[in-house]
Design a protein around this motif. Structure first.
Motif, PDB file in Angstrom:
ATOM      1  N   ARG A 186      15.796  58.855  22.893  1.00  0.00           N
ATOM      2  CA  ARG A 186      16.638  59.873  23.721  1.00  0.00           C
ATOM      3  C   ARG A 186      17.285  59.052  24.748  1.00  0.00           C
ATOM      4  O   ARG A 186      18.554  59.444  25.468  1.00  0.00           O
ATOM      5  CB  ARG A 186      15.675  60.938  24.319  1.00  0.00           C
ATOM      6  CG  ARG A 186      15.272  62.121  23.392  1.00  0.00           C
ATOM      7  CD  ARG A 186      14.381  63.164  23.838  1.00  0.00           C
ATOM      8  NE  ARG A 186      15.235  63.866  24.691  1.00  0.00           N
ATOM      9  CZ  ARG A 186      14.986  64.735  25.686  1.00  0.00           C
ATOM     10  NH1 ARG A 186      13.768  64.843  25.944  1.00  0.00           N
ATOM     11  NH2 ARG A 186      15.822  65.507  26.380  1.00  0.00           N
ATOM     12  N   SER A 189      20.324  57.250  23.313  1.00  0.00           N
ATOM     13  CA  SER A 189      21.464  58.268  23.045  1.00  0.00           C
ATOM     14  C   SER A 189      22.128  58.644  24.241  1.00  0.00           C
ATOM     15  O   SER A 189      23.453  58.412  24.189  1.00  0.00           O
ATOM     16  CB  SER A 189      20.740  59.362  22.449  1.00  0.00           C
ATOM     17  OG  SER A 189      21.803  60.330  22.162  1.00  0.00           O
ATOM     18  N   ALA A 190      21.393  58.907  25.323  1.00  0.00           N
ATOM     19  CA  ALA A 190      21.946  59.012  26.662  1.00  0.00           C
ATOM     20  C   ALA A 190      23.020  57.981  27.202  1.00  0.00           C
ATOM     21  O   ALA A 190      24.052  58.130  27.716  1.00  0.00           O
ATOM     22  CB  ALA A 190      20.954  59.500  27.750  1.00  0.00           C
ATOM     23  N   ARG A 191      22.346  56.793  26.842  1.00  0.00           N
ATOM     24  CA  ARG A 191      23.164  55.556  27.229  1.00  0.00           C
ATOM     25  C   ARG A 191      24.351  55.519  26.553  1.00  0.00           C
ATOM     26  O   ARG A 191      25.539  55.007  27.072  1.00  0.00           O
ATOM     27  CB  ARG A 191      22.270  54.392  27.176  1.00  0.00           C
ATOM     28  CG  ARG A 191      21.341  53.927  28.344  1.00  0.00           C
ATOM     29  CD  ARG A 191      20.308  53.051  27.930  1.00  0.00           C
ATOM     30  NE  ARG A 191      19.355  52.964  29.105  1.00  0.00           N
ATOM     31  CZ  ARG A 191      18.091  52.093  28.955  1.00  0.00           C
ATOM     32  NH1 ARG A 191      17.840  51.307  27.935  1.00  0.00           N
ATOM     33  NH2 ARG A 191      17.579  52.134  30.101  1.00  0.00           N
ATOM     34  N   LEU A 194      26.733  57.920  27.860  1.00  0.00           N
ATOM     35  CA  LEU A 194      27.357  57.428  29.147  1.00  0.00           C
ATOM     36  C   LEU A 194      28.294  56.311  28.902  1.00  0.00           C
ATOM     37  O   LEU A 194      29.410  56.233  29.648  1.00  0.00           O
ATOM     38  CB  LEU A 194      26.110  56.909  29.773  1.00  0.00           C
ATOM     39  CG  LEU A 194      26.747  56.812  31.277  1.00  0.00           C
ATOM     40  CD1 LEU A 194      27.073  57.840  32.240  1.00  0.00           C
ATOM     41  CD2 LEU A 194      25.269  56.046  32.116  1.00  0.00           C
ATOM     42  N   LEU A 206      26.057  63.007  32.707  1.00  0.00           N
ATOM     43  CA  LEU A 206      25.191  61.991  32.029  1.00  0.00           C
ATOM     44  C   LEU A 206      24.318  60.891  32.700  1.00  0.00           C
ATOM     45  O   LEU A 206      23.137  60.912  32.173  1.00  0.00           O
ATOM     46  CB  LEU A 206      26.208  61.197  31.043  1.00  0.00           C
ATOM     47  CG  LEU A 206      26.817  62.014  29.828  1.00  0.00           C
ATOM     48  CD1 LEU A 206      27.870  61.141  29.197  1.00  0.00           C
ATOM     49  CD2 LEU A 206      25.855  62.438  28.823  1.00  0.00           C
ATOM     50  N   GLU A 209      21.226  63.262  33.510  1.00  0.00           N
ATOM     51  CA  GLU A 209      20.514  63.287  32.182  1.00  0.00           C
ATOM     52  C   GLU A 209      19.709  61.982  31.877  1.00  0.00           C
ATOM     53  O   GLU A 209      18.544  61.959  31.619  1.00  0.00           O
ATOM     54  CB  GLU A 209      21.344  63.742  31.109  1.00  0.00           C
ATOM     55  CG  GLU A 209      20.478  64.056  29.807  1.00  0.00           C
ATOM     56  CD  GLU A 209      19.432  64.972  29.827  1.00  0.00           C
ATOM     57  OE1 GLU A 209      18.657  65.082  29.094  1.00  0.00           O
ATOM     58  OE2 GLU A 209      19.548  65.985  30.761  1.00  0.00           O
ATOM     59  N   LEU A 210      20.573  60.875  31.952  1.00  0.00           N
ATOM     60  CA  LEU A 210      19.877  59.630  31.714  1.00  0.00           C
ATOM     61  C   LEU A 210      18.725  59.275  32.489  1.00  0.00           C
ATOM     62  O   LEU A 210      17.569  58.893  32.250  1.00  0.00           O
ATOM     63  CB  LEU A 210      21.121  58.434  31.865  1.00  0.00           C
ATOM     64  CG  LEU A 210      20.484  57.242  31.566  1.00  0.00           C
ATOM     65  CD1 LEU A 210      19.764  56.829  30.262  1.00  0.00           C
ATOM     66  CD2 LEU A 210      21.759  56.152  31.768  1.00  0.00           C
ATOM     67  N   ARG A 213      15.623  61.382  31.860  1.00  0.00           N
ATOM     68  CA  ARG A 213      14.873  60.777  30.583  1.00  0.00           C
ATOM     69  C   ARG A 213      14.430  59.597  30.775  1.00  0.00           C
ATOM     70  O   ARG A 213      13.146  59.449  30.498  1.00  0.00           O
ATOM     71  CB  ARG A 213      15.916  60.820  29.579  1.00  0.00           C
ATOM     72  CG  ARG A 213      16.560  61.977  29.025  1.00  0.00           C
ATOM     73  CD  ARG A 213      17.514  61.810  27.887  1.00  0.00           C
ATOM     74  NE  ARG A 213      18.051  63.069  27.401  1.00  0.00           N
ATOM     75  CZ  ARG A 213      18.891  63.212  26.282  1.00  0.00           C
ATOM     76  NH1 ARG A 213      19.273  62.030  25.521  1.00  0.00           N
ATOM     77  NH2 ARG A 213      19.356  64.385  25.798  1.00  0.00           N
TER      78      ARG A 213
END
Length: 325
Positions: A186, A189-191, A194, A206, A209-210, A213
């Motif tokens: 996860r 995926s966020a990176r 971003l 983002l 969210e990053l 996580r």
């Protein structure tokens, strides 16, 4: 007759055309297959060249699990849990109280014993001195040396108490490993999202969210390190007391919550006794109460039913007395 010849010639031409079409189709399929094979070969050679350039050994690539029926049993056997005791993660915790002649000397021996076993002293508290001295040491020793260290400490004097508890943390560690793997995916995926952000709003969202996580991943990794530390190094709490040391009795707890717990326990005990007595009397109540209730019902019905009586005839009228002339 000429019509039949024409029809035969037409059928022959149709069959010939169909055969020619099938032949062309087969040739096209073989050509495309050859082209695909020829295209795959350079790609495979290019992948092999890249792997060799990166230093990936051929034996490692050959040992990778293959897709299909041959690789399925191997993967199933590899993923099966190991139920052997020596392969499980066990947390050992122990506490003991030993009466010794010289508390300071015994404390030095315990410290040396922990160091020789590959551990260390996590805490050292000492009270008083002389015959009533007390020393409380917290040892962190390797799990494999736990039992031997406990036995050696017991030989330093007269063992007054010993409490040992174990906790199997294998399932917790396996669960943490799975959650860490998922959380790492996860985060990656966020990176990637971003890196593709095009607006300030998406960028801020983002980034938040990053960060969330990554914080969750750090928390899971900290829990795993804590469990790994507890399973690798066991904890032993040793109380060394002198010959004249008093046995410390636990203090009686007081307060509202203590009274509430005591009252609730008394209420539950009383309710249990009441239900037990009621259960013992219930068969007698059924055996005697049902006939008594039936008899009572019959008597009530009899009281309510009116008793028939014979009709009473009216007395004859009395003639009136005549007055004298």
């Amino acid at each position: 007759m000429d019509g039949q010849v024409v029809r035969r010639r037409g059928r022959l031409l149709a069959v010939t055309a169909l055969a020619a079409a099938l032949a062309l189709t087969g040739c096209g399929g073989s050509d495309s297959g050859s082209a695909d094979t020829a295209a795959e070969a350079p790609a495979a050679n290019g992948d092999a060249a890249r792997d060799n350039a990166k230093g990936v050994p051929e034996a490692a690539k050959a040992g990778e699990p293959q897709q299909g029926g041959a690789g399925a049993p191997q993967e199933a056997g590899t993923g099966a849990p190991d139920l052997r005791v020596d392969q499980r993660a066990i947390i050992y915790t122990g506490s003991m109280r030993v009466q010794v002649g010289d508390v300071d000397a015994a404390a030095r021996d315990v410290s040396a014993l922990a160091t020789r076993s590959g551990g260390f002293i996590g805490g050292d508290q000492r009270r008083s001195a002389g015959a009533d001295a007390v020393a409380e040491l917290q040892l962190r020793v390797p799990a494999a040396k736990f039992t031997g260290v406990v036995d050696e400490i017991a030989k330093l004097g007269v063992q007054q108490s010993r409490e040992i508890s174990t906790e199997d943390a294998t399932e917790a560690i396996v669960d943490l490993d799975a959650r860490i793997t998922t959380q790492q995916a996860r985060v990656e995926s966020a990176r990637r999202l971003l890196a593709r952000a095009t607006s300030i709003t998406d960028l801020v969202s983002l980034e938040n969210e990053l960060g969330r996580r990554e914080a969750d991943l750090a928390s899971l990794e900290a829990k795993k390190r804590r469990l790994a530390d507890l399973t690798a190094l066991s904890t032993i709490t040793v109380a060394l007391v002198g010959p004249a040391a008093k046995v410390v009795e636990p203090k009686a707890e007081t307060g509202f919550l203590v009274g509430l717990r005591g009252g609730w326990k008394a209420f539950v005990a009383s309710l249990t006794v009441l239900l037990t007595v009621l259960g013992a009397l219930l068969p007698w109540l059924v055996a005697l109460g049902v006939p008594a209730a039936a008899l009572l019902l019959v008597l009530r019905r009899r009281k309510r039913t009116p008793i028939p009586t014979a009709p009473v005839s009216a007395p004859p009228p009395v003639p009136a007395a005549r007055s004298a002339p």
